[in-house]
Design a protein around this motif. Sequence first.
Motif, PDB file in Angstrom:
ATOM      1  N   UNK A  15       0.831  -1.209   0.000  1.00 18.64           N
ATOM      2  CA  UNK A  15       0.000   0.000   0.000  1.00 18.64           C
ATOM      3  C   UNK A  15       0.863   1.255   0.000  1.00 18.64           C
ATOM      4  N   UNK A  16       1.844   1.290   0.889  1.00 18.55           N
ATOM      5  CA  UNK A  16       2.750   2.436   0.949  1.00 18.55           C
ATOM      6  C   UNK A  16       3.566   2.561  -0.335  1.00 18.55           C
ATOM      7  N   UNK A  17       3.997   1.428  -0.884  1.00 19.99           N
ATOM      8  CA  UNK A  17       4.792   1.444  -2.103  1.00 19.99           C
ATOM      9  C   UNK A  17       4.025   1.973  -3.299  1.00 19.99           C
ATOM     10  N   UNK A  18       2.767   1.571  -3.430  1.00 22.66           N
ATOM     11  CA  UNK A  18       1.949   2.027  -4.565  1.00 22.66           C
ATOM     12  C   UNK A  18       1.708   3.531  -4.480  1.00 22.66           C
ATOM     13  N   UNK A  19       1.389   4.024  -3.283  1.00 24.76           N
ATOM     14  CA  UNK A  19       1.179   5.464  -3.115  1.00 24.76           C
ATOM     15  C   UNK A  19       2.476   6.220  -3.389  1.00 24.76           C
ATOM     16  N   UNK A  20       3.575   5.694  -2.876  1.00 33.88           N
ATOM     17  CA  UNK A  20       4.885   6.314  -3.091  1.00 33.88           C
ATOM     18  C   UNK A  20       5.240   6.368  -4.575  1.00 33.88           C
ATOM     19  N   UNK A  21       4.989   5.276  -5.286  1.00 42.08           N
ATOM     20  CA  UNK A  21       5.298   5.219  -6.721  1.00 42.08           C
ATOM     21  C   UNK A  21       4.503   6.263  -7.491  1.00 42.08           C
ATOM     22  N   UNK A  22       3.235   6.399  -7.142  1.00 44.88           N
ATOM     23  CA  UNK A  22       2.377   7.378  -7.819  1.00 44.88           C
ATOM     24  C   UNK A  22       2.874   8.792  -7.579  1.00 44.88           C
ATOM     25  N   UNK A  23       3.156   9.118  -6.332  1.00 45.02           N
ATOM     26  CA  UNK A  23       3.597  10.471  -5.988  1.00 45.02           C
ATOM     27  C   UNK A  23       4.959  10.795  -6.597  1.00 45.02           C
ATOM     28  N   UNK A  24       5.907   9.867  -6.454  1.00 42.09           N
ATOM     29  CA  UNK A  24       7.269  10.115  -6.933  1.00 42.09           C
ATOM     30  C   UNK A  24       7.314  10.285  -8.452  1.00 42.09           C
ATOM     31  N   UNK A  25       6.552   9.468  -9.164  1.00 42.57           N
ATOM     32  CA  UNK A  25       6.590   9.545 -10.630  1.00 42.57           C
ATOM     33  C   UNK A  25       5.936  10.823 -11.146  1.00 42.57           C
ATOM     34  N   UNK A  26       4.831  11.234 -10.534  1.00 46.92           N
ATOM     35  CA  UNK A  26       4.154  12.465 -10.968  1.00 46.92           C
ATOM     36  C   UNK A  26       5.046  13.682 -10.724  1.00 46.92           C
ATOM     37  N   UNK A  27       5.598  13.775  -9.521  1.00 45.78           N
ATOM     38  CA  UNK A  27       6.476  14.907  -9.214  1.00 45.78           C
ATOM     39  C   UNK A  27       7.763  14.826 -10.036  1.00 45.78           C
ATOM     40  N   UNK A  28       8.215  13.604 -10.300  1.00 44.70           N
ATOM     41  CA  UNK A  28       9.459  13.420 -11.025  1.00 44.70           C
ATOM     42  C   UNK A  28       9.424  13.971 -12.442  1.00 44.70           C
ATOM     43  N   UNK A 134      -0.876   8.372   7.409  1.00 46.42           N
ATOM     44  CA  UNK A 134      -0.221   9.642   7.085  1.00 46.42           C
ATOM     45  C   UNK A 134       0.099   9.734   5.602  1.00 46.42           C
ATOM     46  N   UNK A 135       0.655   8.645   5.053  1.00 47.77           N
ATOM     47  CA  UNK A 135       1.004   8.629   3.630  1.00 47.77           C
ATOM     48  C   UNK A 135      -0.237   8.813   2.762  1.00 47.77           C
ATOM     49  N   UNK A 136      -1.339   8.185   3.128  1.00 45.00           N
ATOM     50  CA  UNK A 136      -2.575   8.281   2.339  1.00 45.00           C
ATOM     51  C   UNK A 136      -3.137   9.698   2.366  1.00 45.00           C
ATOM     52  N   UNK A 137      -3.193  10.298   3.561  1.00 49.13           N
ATOM     53  CA  UNK A 137      -3.754  11.647   3.694  1.00 49.13           C
ATOM     54  C   UNK A 137      -2.905  12.669   2.950  1.00 49.13           C
ATOM     55  N   UNK A 138      -1.600  12.649   3.212  1.00 49.62           N
ATOM     56  CA  UNK A 138      -0.715  13.603   2.554  1.00 49.62           C
ATOM     57  C   UNK A 138      -0.589  13.313   1.059  1.00 49.62           C
ATOM     58  N   UNK A 139      -0.647  12.034   0.682  1.00 50.32           N
ATOM     59  CA  UNK A 139      -0.604  11.686  -0.740  1.00 50.32           C
ATOM     60  C   UNK A 139      -1.802  12.244  -1.487  1.00 50.32           C
ATOM     61  N   UNK A 140      -2.979  12.131  -0.881  1.00 49.03           N
ATOM     62  CA  UNK A 140      -4.191  12.699  -1.486  1.00 49.03           C
ATOM     63  C   UNK A 140      -4.057  14.212  -1.619  1.00 49.03           C
ATOM     64  N   UNK A 141      -3.497  14.846  -0.604  1.00 51.04           N
ATOM     65  CA  UNK A 141      -3.287  16.301  -0.623  1.00 51.04           C
ATOM     66  C   UNK A 141      -2.325  16.700  -1.742  1.00 51.04           C
ATOM     67  N   UNK A 142      -1.228  15.952  -1.895  1.00 61.97           N
ATOM     68  CA  UNK A 142      -0.228  16.268  -2.922  1.00 61.97           C
ATOM     69  C   UNK A 142      -0.804  16.109  -4.325  1.00 61.97           C
ATOM     70  N   UNK A 143      -1.485  14.991  -4.576  1.00 62.38           N
ATOM     71  CA  UNK A 143      -2.076  14.772  -5.902  1.00 62.38           C
ATOM     72  C   UNK A 143      -3.136  15.820  -6.193  1.00 62.38           C
TER      73      UNK A 143
END
Length: 274
Positions: A15-28, A134-143
Amino acid sequence: MVYIISFDFMQRAFAAGIITALLASVMGVFIVLRRMSLVGDSLSHAALAGVAGGMLFGIYPFYGALIFSGAAAVLIEIIRSAFKKYSEVALAVVMSGGMGLAVVLISLGKSFNADLMSYLFGSLVAVSREDIIIISILGFFIIGSVILLYRELFSITFDDEAAAVLGIPVKWINFYFTLLTALVIALSVRVVGALLISALMVIPAAVGLQLATSFKSTFVIAIAVALFSVITGIYTSFIFDLAPGGTIVLIASSILMIAICLKGVLSRWMQKNF
């Protein structure tokens, strides 16, 4: 692979990895196109200092990474404003300063060196339920922020001077974007590790630039590469007892090499036959 999902810690890791992959690739994608690939390294060193500081002073290391990487993002923008023609100075200063601070804090807290390894290179068992929340909440905020500011980020990425003429607050958008990048770095240290998260941001974006035919397709390819690398890397690291961060980065790097070679082969074939 089915039996692996039955473990609670693996469910959290995926779960953490999938959210991380989405965030990192978009920002990247934005980071690479803006020629700011080193910003990930700079902020990751600050995040590492935050982890060490958290362990030393009894604060949850995850929060330490968030605080330190956010402060580093602010510092980068301040230094960039002072050196407008030499913006890379900000990245070098924060990178070296962050690493220096991390080394000092690590040397002061000799007893937590073993725990620190999970933050350096990622860990499958280190992701807690609290981390996922935390990752889910902040990930939603970032996206959500990227979606709302998509047009502004697009304009600034390709021509910041024209964006300023159009009335876009370039300075504040850049500042906010750097803060979002800092958040992504801090959120990713659990799975990928502080020393390797920059690669997960840059490499999928690089693959997208090699293969994509449009700006939007660059995002699609980058996200797909990041997701494949993270999911495959977590699975492989579990099976062979490897560091997940290094495994993920090696898979992503292999995909980039394949993309470069295939593109070269296809280009030569088309030149030869057409």
